[in-house]
Design a protein around this motif. Structure first.
Motif, PDB file in Angstrom:
ATOM      1  N   LEU A 154       7.970 -17.503  39.471  1.00 21.57           N
ATOM      2  CA  LEU A 154       8.410 -16.142  39.767  1.00 21.57           C
ATOM      3  C   LEU A 154       7.539 -15.472  40.817  1.00 21.57           C
ATOM      4  O   LEU A 154       7.968 -14.518  41.466  1.00 21.57           O
ATOM      5  CB  LEU A 154       8.408 -15.297  38.481  1.00 21.57           C
ATOM      6  N   GLY A 156       4.080 -13.451  42.506  1.00 21.65           N
ATOM      7  CA  GLY A 156       3.511 -12.132  42.277  1.00 21.65           C
ATOM      8  C   GLY A 156       2.514 -12.069  41.142  1.00 21.65           C
ATOM      9  O   GLY A 156       2.295 -11.012  40.561  1.00 21.65           O
ATOM     10  N   LEU A 158       2.889 -13.387  38.245  1.00 22.52           N
ATOM     11  CA  LEU A 158       3.552 -13.502  36.954  1.00 22.52           C
ATOM     12  C   LEU A 158       3.451 -14.926  36.435  1.00 22.52           C
ATOM     13  O   LEU A 158       3.602 -15.895  37.190  1.00 22.52           O
ATOM     14  CB  LEU A 158       5.029 -13.105  37.067  1.00 22.52           C
ATOM     15  N   LEU A 169       8.946 -16.086  30.879  1.00 23.21           N
ATOM     16  CA  LEU A 169       7.895 -15.203  31.376  1.00 23.21           C
ATOM     17  C   LEU A 169       6.964 -14.853  30.226  1.00 23.21           C
ATOM     18  O   LEU A 169       7.417 -14.472  29.150  1.00 23.21           O
ATOM     19  CB  LEU A 169       8.507 -13.929  31.966  1.00 23.21           C
ATOM     20  N   ARG A 211      15.764 -12.107  36.825  1.00 27.64           N
ATOM     21  CA  ARG A 211      15.774 -10.654  36.600  1.00 27.64           C
ATOM     22  C   ARG A 211      15.858 -10.334  35.108  1.00 27.64           C
ATOM     23  O   ARG A 211      15.226  -9.397  34.625  1.00 27.64           O
ATOM     24  CB  ARG A 211      16.955 -10.020  37.341  1.00 27.64           C
ATOM     25  N   VAL A 214      12.526 -10.707  33.256  1.00 29.51           N
ATOM     26  CA  VAL A 214      11.634  -9.595  33.602  1.00 29.51           C
ATOM     27  C   VAL A 214      12.073  -8.326  32.875  1.00 29.51           C
ATOM     28  O   VAL A 214      11.237  -7.554  32.379  1.00 29.51           O
ATOM     29  CB  VAL A 214      11.600  -9.388  35.132  1.00 29.51           C
ATOM     30  N   LEU A 230       7.047  -4.312  35.697  1.00 28.16           N
ATOM     31  CA  LEU A 230       7.057  -5.535  36.479  1.00 28.16           C
ATOM     32  C   LEU A 230       8.210  -5.476  37.476  1.00 28.16           C
ATOM     33  O   LEU A 230       9.341  -5.152  37.113  1.00 28.16           O
ATOM     34  CB  LEU A 230       7.212  -6.755  35.570  1.00 28.16           C
ATOM     35  N   ASP A 232      11.075  -6.608  40.370  1.00 25.78           N
ATOM     36  CA  ASP A 232      12.093  -7.646  40.540  1.00 25.78           C
ATOM     37  C   ASP A 232      11.465  -8.820  41.293  1.00 25.78           C
ATOM     38  O   ASP A 232      10.943  -8.654  42.396  1.00 25.78           O
ATOM     39  CB  ASP A 232      13.267  -7.066  41.339  1.00 25.78           C
ATOM     40  N   PRO A 233      11.504 -10.041  40.742  1.00 23.71           N
ATOM     41  CA  PRO A 233      10.799 -11.163  41.367  1.00 23.71           C
ATOM     42  C   PRO A 233      11.601 -11.904  42.422  1.00 23.71           C
ATOM     43  O   PRO A 233      11.042 -12.751  43.139  1.00 23.71           O
ATOM     44  CB  PRO A 233      10.541 -12.084  40.169  1.00 23.71           C
ATOM     45  N   ARG A 236      10.618 -12.680  46.261  1.00 19.80           N
ATOM     46  CA  ARG A 236       9.429 -13.478  46.570  1.00 19.80           C
ATOM     47  C   ARG A 236       9.532 -14.931  46.086  1.00 19.80           C
ATOM     48  O   ARG A 236       8.606 -15.715  46.303  1.00 19.80           O
ATOM     49  CB  ARG A 236       8.183 -12.832  45.976  1.00 19.80           C
ATOM     50  N   MET A 237      10.625 -15.302  45.425  1.00 15.74           N
ATOM     51  CA  MET A 237      10.757 -16.665  44.918  1.00 15.74           C
ATOM     52  C   MET A 237      11.098 -17.639  46.043  1.00 15.74           C
ATOM     53  O   MET A 237      11.864 -17.327  46.954  1.00 15.74           O
ATOM     54  CB  MET A 237      11.823 -16.726  43.823  1.00 15.74           C
TER      55      MET A 237
END
Length: 387
Positions: A154, A156, A158, A169, A211, A214, A230, A232-233, A236-237
């Motif tokens: 994910l 960042g 995480l 997660l 999403r 998270v 947290l 939205d990942p 950056r994935m």
């Protein structure tokens, strides 16, 4: 332990991924477990609360005053629109939920389950559980599926990953505190059924699962009174992993790493985790849903905790030389070394499902550990196998 059920109804103003919904949802009744367990969950309190809530869940639901009266599902984290996003916009989804309690059978601490079912047959199962450090996850099954090379980190910072069939997660340590003793992290995970080892990952479904997990953790943190959300990942994935050509560089993309005395077959192409993250997995010689050979580096110390007990497993102990201390063993089906690196414990392992692959493990492990230790800045590290 009994389930409670509801149909997700339209809920005006909700939108997918909006954490504010979890905060502004109607005030839960005094007996709701998330209010009673506000603050850090402790096993004794969680067990007592879960027993009290589950004992009255049937009556509460029959009278229309149960946990689903606010139109939300999965411990209040998902609104109707959140669920619809997971099912291609369909809103006739049925939810059933086992409240968070203590798993007294497996002694894994706090646990709970939520199931979302479409009339068309698709379903998603959500679990919350503390990873079992005694068995490398949960009897290795969890690691087999949720640390697969098909999953993308994910990012960042995480501790989590996602594909189009799986996502997970870990709850951040900051607000709720670090696990006590040698406990593994508390994890929320989602699965959509039987997994596959095709390298074509449907990124739209992957993004929705990322999403969703998270959103689940954000809902948990909000109910714990934690500040912050947290993000939205998805942006950056990395792109999903694709099968590699073993002849291009070497097995798992490591120059010079080869299986001894074997030619290349159609199944030898390795699949390697894409993007930086808590784990780098290389799955090779995949048939159906399981790789015959797995080489894995667990870089995050919180996840590496799962293998601390395995490092003491009965087998031939190995020695290490270099800048790093550690311990490990080798047997006919698994070679594992856990090193004390600058960032914490890192685990390197080579595993095969075939006992006839003992020679392959002995040939691969020293070179794999040396190369991966250098890659992550934990080297030089050289291990010496017994005998």
């Amino acid at each position: 332990m009994s389930d409670t059920h509801n149909d997700i109804r339209p809920d005006a103003g909700l939108h997918a991924g909006a954490h504010a919904d979890a905060v502004s949802a109607p005030r839960r009744p005094w007996w709701h477990w998330r209010r009673l367990t506000r603050g850090r969950l402790r096993p004794a309190l969680a067990a007592a609360v879960a027993g009290a809530v589950l004992g009255g869940a049937g009556v509460a639901w029959q009278t229309g005053t149960g946990p689903f009266t606010d139109g939300r599902a999965c411990w209040g984290a998902f609104g109707e629109a959140d669920v619809a996003a997971l099912f291609g916009g369909k809103r006739d989804i049925r939810a059933s939920e086992v409240e968070l309690g203590r798993d007294s059978v497996n002694s894994e601490g706090s646990s709970g389950q939520c199931r979302l079912q479409s009339p068309r047959g698709r379903r998603i199962t959500v679990q919350v559980h503390r990873l079992d450090v005694r068995q490398g996850g949960s009897g290795e099954r969890w690691a087999d599926e949720f640390l697969s090379a098909r999953l993308t980190p994910l990012g960042g910072g995480l501790l989590g990953m996602a594909s189009d069939t799986r996502a997970w997660l870990a709850v951040p340590d900051g607000c709720t505190g670090r696990p006590e003793g040698d406990d593994g992290p508390l994890v929320f995970d989602l699965e959509t059924g039987w997994t596959t080892y095709r390298d074509e990952v449907e990124t739209g479904q992957r993004d929705q699962l990322a999403r969703a997990v998270v959103t689940l953790v954000n809902g948990f943190l909000a109910d714990e009174g934690c500040e912050g959300v947290l993000a939205d990942p998805v942006a950056r994935m990395a792109a999903p992993a694709r099968f590699q050509d073993t002849e291009a560089e070497g097995l798992c993309g490591i120059e010079g790493l080869r299986l001894p005395g074997k030619g290349r077959s159609a199944f030898d192409r390795p699949l390697v985790t894409s993007g930086g993250g808590p784990v780098r997995t290389c799955d090779s010689d995949v048939v159906f849903d399981r790789p015959r050979l797995r080489l894995m580096t667990v870089e995050d110390p919180r996840l590496s905790e799962l293998y601390k007990g395995s490092a003491l497993r009965e087998g031939e102990q190995m020695e290490a030389t270099g800048a790093t201390d550690g311990r490990g063993f080798i047997s006919d089906d698994l070679g594992l070394f856990q090193a004390a690196c600058q960032t914490g414990d890192v685990t390197f392992l080579v595993r095969s499902d075939e006992s006839s692959s003992a020679a392959d493990i002995r040939a691969l492990l020293p070179r794999y550990v040396a190369a991966e230790a250098d890659r992550i800045g934990c080297g030089p590290l050289r291990i010496t196998l017994p005998g």
